[in-house]
Design an enzyme around this catalytic site. Sequence first.
Site, short mmCIF file in Angstrom:
data_model
loop_
_atom_site.label_atom_id
_atom_site.label_comp_id
_atom_site.label_asym_id
_atom_site.label_seq_id
_atom_site.Cartn_x
_atom_site.Cartn_y
_atom_site.Cartn_z
N GLU A 165 0.81 -1.22 0.00
CA GLU A 165 0.00 0.00 0.00
C GLU A 165 0.84 1.27 0.00
O GLU A 165 0.43 2.28 -0.57
CB GLU A 165 -0.95 0.03 1.21
CG GLU A 165 -1.98 -1.10 1.24
CD GLU A 165 -2.91 -1.08 0.04
OE1 GLU A 165 -2.91 -0.12 -0.74
OE2 GLU A 165 -3.64 -2.06 -0.13
N SER A 166 1.96 1.25 0.70
CA SER A 166 2.70 2.51 0.84
C SER A 166 4.21 2.33 0.77
O SER A 166 4.93 3.30 1.00
CB SER A 166 2.33 3.18 2.16
OG SER A 166 2.76 2.36 3.23
#
Length: 441
Positions: A165-166
């Site tokens: 996700e990041s």
Amino acid sequence: MRRWRKNLFRTAGGFMMVLPATVALAQAEYDGRFGIFNIQPPAPQVSVRTDSTHPEMTPMALATAQANFAYCIEQLWPQAARRGISRRTFDTQTRGLQPDMKIMELLDKQPEFTRPVWDYLDDLVNDSRINAGRAAIAQNRATFDAVERAYGVDRYTLTAIWGIESNFGPQGGDRPVVQSTATLACIGRRQNYFRDEFLTALEIIDRGDVPAELMKGSWAGAFGPTQFMPTAFKRYAVDFDGDGKKNVVQSIPDLLASTANNLKKTGWQSGASWGYEVVLPANFNYMLAGRSTKKPIHSWEALGVRRVGGQPFPRRDDVASLLLPAGAKGPAFLVINNFRVIMKYNPSESYALAIGHLADRIRGGGPIVQPWPRDEAPLSRSERIELQQRLAARGYVLGDADGHFGPKTRDAIRDLQARAGMVPDGFVSVKFIDWLRRTER
Ligand code: CA
């Protein structure tokens, strides 16, 4: 992704994830699950072309909505008040607020070219992310120990979500959540959905869980390193470090525990895998592939399905489905309960496969063994539409020829493959559409 479509909004946290600079809209899926609203992570799109076949709104309607924006927001005050949001927070967050009209453009984008699943996996599961994941686990060992004890979700899966996700960064996007959700609450087709997200974002700020200036994320309003939508935050976020705030942006304990709680509450089975790479026997009945067919693993074994490497399945009574992300010429996987739970986080088979595989790799497992058919060119959007039109011309009853493959399109492809003596795996490439063109009646 896409325009707004049915069964769009997953309700769990994290769906609709967009990393900055990679607003990979409409990462069309090999498995044809186009109808789902999710934005795939990373993967810079090459050669993205957009069209306006399905404009979110006409220019006139957009201009009107923009002009009415402040009025629209003020109309939401009574609902905000009923939620206990202070007038002060409401005013601070909405005074002078302008809609982010770029979002409306993003909504309309339909990428012409989509990336094959093997490229997607190559991008998301690689040595640098595996190493970063192991480092993240080493740095947060005590937290992971406590989170595993409390929620029964393993550190490798949590780390895989965090990493995908990041990339273990502080944010998964830099658009202000209040502005994004306010825009979508007043303009476009999903205003009711986004009013809830907008008001919930204000609740989070009003409670002081996450500082307002750190409420940034994807254009759809998912925020923090594991991309919680505001309503998913409200449902699943926990204060794990005990400071009284559920701060999934700045507190790693809160972040990991909240993500674990999300998985637990949506059905995570402790101690189980997501699935296994498997080898199929010769003459396998490919009509059994797909998530709609579920059998206990021992039944798959009776059909000759084996794990790669020949190890035994650890849990032979688990109910599993067979996935062939690239058809009969690519790797096969038996996926079990936790795979479906990951898909609640982001309703994409490719995404769940990437999370599961990255988790395995961080844990020390090896790469996918069977080769991908890397010489198969996936269909472009216009070819997908053409394929649906050609199927309809052959008498198959489908919905709109919109380039989004649902179960009817898949079934039609398989039926045609079977009739033509091909392996009915539902996987289509440029070769298949060439064959359709050549054999047009
Ligand atoms: Ca906290």
